[in-house]
Design a protein around this motif. Structure first.
Motif, PDB file in Angstrom:
ATOM      1  N   GLN A  39     -14.947  34.944 -42.109  1.00 46.91           N
ATOM      2  CA  GLN A  39     -15.011  33.572 -41.391  1.00 46.91           C
ATOM      3  C   GLN A  39     -15.830  34.007 -40.182  1.00 46.91           C
ATOM      4  O   GLN A  39     -15.470  34.810 -39.352  1.00 46.91           O
ATOM      5  CB  GLN A  39     -13.413  33.253 -40.887  1.00 46.91           C
ATOM      6  CG  GLN A  39     -13.753  32.063 -39.823  1.00 46.91           C
ATOM      7  CD  GLN A  39     -14.204  30.757 -40.504  1.00 46.91           C
ATOM      8  OE1 GLN A  39     -14.147  30.204 -41.643  1.00 46.91           O
ATOM      9  NE2 GLN A  39     -15.192  30.155 -39.619  1.00 46.91           N
ATOM     10  N   ASP A  40     -16.924  33.283 -39.949  1.00 47.48           N
ATOM     11  CA  ASP A  40     -17.630  33.272 -38.680  1.00 47.48           C
ATOM     12  C   ASP A  40     -16.762  32.788 -37.392  1.00 47.48           C
ATOM     13  O   ASP A  40     -16.414  31.722 -37.425  1.00 47.48           O
ATOM     14  CB  ASP A  40     -18.886  32.447 -38.908  1.00 47.48           C
ATOM     15  CG  ASP A  40     -19.847  32.687 -37.922  1.00 47.48           C
ATOM     16  OD1 ASP A  40     -19.685  33.467 -36.754  1.00 47.48           O
ATOM     17  OD2 ASP A  40     -21.234  32.306 -37.956  1.00 47.48           O
ATOM     18  N   ASN A  41     -16.704  33.794 -36.536  1.00 46.19           N
ATOM     19  CA  ASN A  41     -15.964  33.568 -35.239  1.00 46.19           C
ATOM     20  C   ASN A  41     -16.956  33.337 -34.190  1.00 46.19           C
ATOM     21  O   ASN A  41     -16.336  33.338 -32.972  1.00 46.19           O
ATOM     22  CB  ASN A  41     -15.162  34.668 -34.998  1.00 46.19           C
ATOM     23  CG  ASN A  41     -13.777  34.152 -34.032  1.00 46.19           C
ATOM     24  OD1 ASN A  41     -13.537  33.201 -33.969  1.00 46.19           O
ATOM     25  ND2 ASN A  41     -13.487  35.267 -33.317  1.00 46.19           N
ATOM     26  N   ARG A  51      -8.819  39.379 -45.658  1.00 45.85           N
ATOM     27  CA  ARG A  51      -9.489  38.299 -44.653  1.00 45.85           C
ATOM     28  C   ARG A  51      -9.874  38.905 -43.519  1.00 45.85           C
ATOM     29  O   ARG A  51      -9.124  39.708 -42.766  1.00 45.85           O
ATOM     30  CB  ARG A  51      -8.265  37.144 -44.501  1.00 45.85           C
ATOM     31  CG  ARG A  51      -7.649  36.529 -45.454  1.00 45.85           C
ATOM     32  CD  ARG A  51      -6.774  35.471 -45.243  1.00 45.85           C
ATOM     33  NE  ARG A  51      -5.529  35.734 -44.359  1.00 45.85           N
ATOM     34  CZ  ARG A  51      -4.711  34.959 -43.726  1.00 45.85           C
ATOM     35  NH1 ARG A  51      -4.775  33.933 -44.057  1.00 45.85           N
ATOM     36  NH2 ARG A  51      -3.856  35.397 -43.139  1.00 45.85           N
ATOM     37  N   TYR A  52     -11.056  38.602 -43.139  1.00 42.77           N
ATOM     38  CA  TYR A  52     -11.726  38.904 -42.042  1.00 42.77           C
ATOM     39  C   TYR A  52     -12.432  37.927 -41.079  1.00 42.77           C
ATOM     40  O   TYR A  52     -12.787  36.799 -41.646  1.00 42.77           O
ATOM     41  CB  TYR A  52     -12.829  39.843 -42.440  1.00 42.77           C
ATOM     42  CG  TYR A  52     -12.367  41.119 -43.310  1.00 42.77           C
ATOM     43  CD1 TYR A  52     -12.342  42.466 -42.692  1.00 42.77           C
ATOM     44  CD2 TYR A  52     -12.532  41.118 -44.547  1.00 42.77           C
ATOM     45  CE1 TYR A  52     -11.555  43.551 -43.342  1.00 42.77           C
ATOM     46  CE2 TYR A  52     -12.167  41.911 -45.406  1.00 42.77           C
ATOM     47  CZ  TYR A  52     -11.768  43.148 -44.938  1.00 42.77           C
ATOM     48  OH  TYR A  52     -11.407  44.343 -45.754  1.00 42.77           O
ATOM     49  N   THR A  53     -12.622  38.190 -39.915  1.00 39.46           N
ATOM     50  CA  THR A  53     -13.463  37.301 -39.023  1.00 39.46           C
ATOM     51  C   THR A  53     -14.545  38.526 -38.513  1.00 39.46           C
ATOM     52  O   THR A  53     -14.360  39.585 -38.479  1.00 39.46           O
ATOM     53  CB  THR A  53     -12.739  36.820 -37.759  1.00 39.46           C
ATOM     54  OG1 THR A  53     -12.257  38.037 -36.899  1.00 39.46           O
ATOM     55  CG2 THR A  53     -11.602  35.829 -38.256  1.00 39.46           C
ATOM     56  N   ASP A  64     -18.123  38.249 -35.506  1.00 43.89           N
ATOM     57  CA  ASP A  64     -19.236  38.052 -34.823  1.00 43.89           C
ATOM     58  C   ASP A  64     -20.231  39.086 -34.757  1.00 43.89           C
ATOM     59  O   ASP A  64     -21.019  39.135 -35.615  1.00 43.89           O
ATOM     60  CB  ASP A  64     -18.846  37.472 -33.325  1.00 43.89           C
ATOM     61  CG  ASP A  64     -17.545  38.510 -32.910  1.00 43.89           C
ATOM     62  OD1 ASP A  64     -17.786  39.655 -32.968  1.00 43.89           O
ATOM     63  OD2 ASP A  64     -16.497  38.060 -32.300  1.00 43.89           O
ATOM     64  N   PHE A  66      -7.902  38.511 -38.467  1.00 40.05           N
ATOM     65  CA  PHE A  66      -8.207  36.931 -38.779  1.00 40.05           C
ATOM     66  C   PHE A  66      -7.867  36.034 -37.787  1.00 40.05           C
ATOM     67  O   PHE A  66      -7.068  34.898 -38.135  1.00 40.05           O
ATOM     68  CB  PHE A  66      -7.517  36.917 -40.094  1.00 40.05           C
ATOM     69  CG  PHE A  66      -8.160  35.771 -40.968  1.00 40.05           C
ATOM     70  CD1 PHE A  66      -9.466  35.826 -41.503  1.00 40.05           C
ATOM     71  CD2 PHE A  66      -7.400  34.644 -41.364  1.00 40.05           C
ATOM     72  CE1 PHE A  66     -10.045  34.869 -42.400  1.00 40.05           C
ATOM     73  CE2 PHE A  66      -8.155  33.358 -42.211  1.00 40.05           C
ATOM     74  CZ  PHE A  66      -9.407  33.733 -42.298  1.00 40.05           C
ATOM     75  N   ILE A  95      -8.962  33.256 -35.353  1.00 36.05           N
ATOM     76  CA  ILE A  95     -10.208  32.677 -35.116  1.00 36.05           C
ATOM     77  C   ILE A  95     -10.147  31.706 -33.977  1.00 36.05           C
ATOM     78  O   ILE A  95      -9.181  30.913 -33.787  1.00 36.05           O
ATOM     79  CB  ILE A  95     -10.249  31.677 -36.291  1.00 36.05           C
ATOM     80  CG1 ILE A  95     -10.288  32.598 -37.771  1.00 36.05           C
ATOM     81  CG2 ILE A  95     -11.557  30.887 -36.206  1.00 36.05           C
ATOM     82  CD1 ILE A  95     -10.282  31.728 -38.802  1.00 36.05           C
ATOM     83  N   TYR A  97     -13.483  31.123 -32.165  1.00 32.83           N
ATOM     84  CA  TYR A  97     -14.887  30.767 -32.013  1.00 32.83           C
ATOM     85  C   TYR A  97     -15.255  31.232 -30.524  1.00 32.83           C
ATOM     86  O   TYR A  97     -16.007  30.553 -30.055  1.00 32.83           O
ATOM     87  CB  TYR A  97     -14.973  29.353 -32.179  1.00 32.83           C
ATOM     88  CG  TYR A  97     -14.645  28.743 -33.531  1.00 32.83           C
ATOM     89  CD1 TYR A  97     -15.139  29.568 -34.592  1.00 32.83           C
ATOM     90  CD2 TYR A  97     -13.556  27.773 -33.650  1.00 32.83           C
ATOM     91  CE1 TYR A  97     -14.779  28.732 -35.760  1.00 32.83           C
ATOM     92  CE2 TYR A  97     -13.105  27.412 -34.791  1.00 32.83           C
ATOM     93  CZ  TYR A  97     -13.592  28.043 -35.928  1.00 32.83           C
ATOM     94  OH  TYR A  97     -13.197  27.328 -37.281  1.00 32.83           O
ATOM     95  N   SER A 122     -23.776  36.947 -33.401  1.00 36.73           N
ATOM     96  CA  SER A 122     -23.305  36.950 -34.812  1.00 36.73           C
ATOM     97  C   SER A 122     -24.237  37.985 -35.815  1.00 36.73           C
ATOM     98  O   SER A 122     -25.385  37.556 -35.687  1.00 36.73           O
ATOM     99  CB  SER A 122     -23.530  35.417 -35.355  1.00 36.73           C
ATOM    100  OG  SER A 122     -23.162  35.235 -36.698  1.00 36.73           O
ATOM    101  N   SER A 173     -19.681  30.302 -42.676  1.00 34.92           N
ATOM    102  CA  SER A 173     -20.505  30.448 -41.414  1.00 34.92           C
ATOM    103  C   SER A 173     -21.467  29.159 -41.347  1.00 34.92           C
ATOM    104  O   SER A 173     -21.700  28.665 -42.376  1.00 34.92           O
ATOM    105  CB  SER A 173     -21.218  31.644 -41.534  1.00 34.92           C
ATOM    106  OG  SER A 173     -22.417  31.915 -40.750  1.00 34.92           O
TER     107      SER A 173
END
Length: 483
Positions: free
Chosen positions: A34-36, A72-74, A76, A83, A85, A87, A92, A117
């Protein structure tokens, strides 16, 4: 009993093979990234990504766990397995996230990668270059808003790390504007609040990209900060990217120039006055008869009327080359072309019969690229008086770069009048004539100052005498830090 024992021994002698099979079923691994980064929430529906989207993402993860092992990963700028999140990432790097996930699962049964993303990255390489190399399918979840929004931004700033005190240094500002056709923006470069550069930019395309060159002067020693800004326009997505900064290390560059001449000449005074108009240069004057021969303390050697047939300069040019001391030779009509060729100026001359001299005016070669001259100089040159030069046919080497060609009367020729050469890092220049003092006088008569002539001499001296940064210990830190 005996029969059973004998039968057992006989059975074992046959070497029976026992096979034990244990079966373990491993679920394929699905990697969720997941893009953070903060760009996700710059879309108009940012509330969705902070609430409903997170719930749906968690539901997807739980559903996949029924058949797959889920990691599961985040990410930037770095990959994180917490994980969490929020933002908050300022950078990135999608390519690094993919590489790190695969490295953590080497020789494991990775079935798929799910990448959520907006596709915006400001570090690393394009992730599209990596997708085909990983051997696993990568499924993307497109986030954010794909609509091209109105925005004006500073996309890149190109500059050197170093400049020298008193010298001009170039900066190139690349700007981009989307959906702002017909608008005007003002680009400014400031230092300590003072505007050093200002230009109005007319945006003439819906997808506008332009590189703006600027020339700034290094006035203070040390690391100097310069701020770049674009005037905000109505309707922009964000004004945060209208501002940026860069840093330049300014070094003290006061240099010593040695002028050696055979006999007094007005050219010598004209060049000396021009060089000394820049306080970063010190000029030492010596005739061939009173020069001690020590070149160690100088950064540039300028000669006038040398080498000559009498050999009054001795092996001066040869010793300068051995010490890697750049040379600018103003070759009078009495110059020895045989010795000049051996000195490595990148030119050969074949004298013609009859008169050994002729008058030639300068004609600027437009594709000369070693340094630039302002439009003022280019215009002034067209009216400058002819100087006395050798009546000869000249042949320049491929490494030579011609600044001026000869104009005889009203006819432009391809014969060089001012030439530069650089061989294996050694720089030299040869002005094929004498009488350039007339150019300085004419410059003053026409414009009331010596600015055009002084710029010509200054650019020549700067190019030849520019030193590499020879500091043996250099530390470069980051110019910018994420807040």
């Amino acid at each position: 009993m005996r029969t059973l024992v004998i039968a057992g021994i006989a059975f074992l002698l046959l070497g029976p093979f026992f096979k034990y099979v244990e079966r373990q079923v491993q679920k394929p691994i699905v990697l969720i990234a997941q893009d953070n980064s903060s760009s996700i929430t710059m879309a108009p529906d940012s509330g969705f990504y902070k609430n409903e989207y997170l719930t749906e993402l968690n539901s997807l993860s739980l559903k996949l766990e029924e058949e797959y092992e889920i990691q599961r990963y985040t990410f930037d700028s770095d990959l994180d397995n917490s994980f969490e999140i929020d933002y908050s990432g300022k950078q990135s790097d999608i390519s690094k996230a993919i590489n790190d996930m695969m490295d953590r699962n080497v020789n494991r049964n990775v079935g798929a990668v799910i990448l959520a993303s907006d596709g915006i990255f400001n570090r690393g390489v394009s992730p599209s270059f990596l997708a085909s190399d990983k051997g696993v399918p990568i499924y993307t979840v497109a986030l954010g808003d794909t609509t091209i929004r109105r925005d004006l931004l500073i996309e890149n700033i190109a500059r050197n790390r170093l400049a020298y005190l008193g010298n001009d240094f170039p900066v190139e500002i690349q700007i981009r504007a989307d959906r702002l056709k017909g608008k005007n923006a003002v680009l400014r470069i400031r230092k300590d609040g003072e505007v050093l550069f200002k230009r109005t930019i007319e945006i003439d395309d819906a997808s506008f990209v332009r590189t703006i060159p600027a020339l700034l002067n290094a006035k203070n020693i040390g690391r100097q900060r310069y701020d770049v800004s674009l005037s905000p326009l109505a309707g922009e997505l964000t004004e945060a990217n209208n501002f940026s900064s860069f840093y330049i290390d300014i070094l003290d560059s006061r240099q010593k120039v040695l002028m050696v001449y055979k006999s007094p000449h007005p050219d010598i005074a004209a060049i000396r006055n021009s060089i000394e108009s820049n306080e970063n240069y010190e000029v030492v004057m010596r005739s061939t008869s009173d020069f001690s021969g020590d070149l160690s303390q100088f950064d540039l050697l300028i000669t006038h009327g040398l080498p000559d047939a009498s050999g009054s300069a001795g092996n001066l040019l040869e010793r300068a080359r051995d010490k890697n001391l750049p040379i600018w030779a103003i070759g009078g009509v009495a110059i020895s072309w045989k010795d000049a060729q051996q000195a490595g100026f990148g030119i050969e001359a074949r004298l013609k019969g009859g008169s050994n001299t002729t008058d030639a005016s300068p004609s600027l070669v437009r594709n000369f690229s070693l340094f630039s001259l302002s439009e003022e100089v280019s215009t002034a040159i067209t009216n400058w008086a002819p100087i006395k030069t050798s009546f000869a046919e000249f042949f320049s080497e491929p490494s030579a770069r011609i600044l001026f060609e000869q104009r005889i009367g009203v006819v432009d020729t391809d014969q060089p009048l001012w030439i530069f050469s650089e061989v294996e890092g050694y720089k030299s220049s040869l002005t094929i004539g004498e009488g350039i003092w007339r150019w300085r006088i004419q410059n003053f008569a026409e414009r009331g100052d010596f600015s055009a002539f002084d710029e010509l001499v200054s650019r020549t001296v700067q190019y030849l005498a520019t030193k590499e940064d020879r500091r043996q210990f250099r530390v470069y830190g980051k110019d910018k830090f994420d807040e």
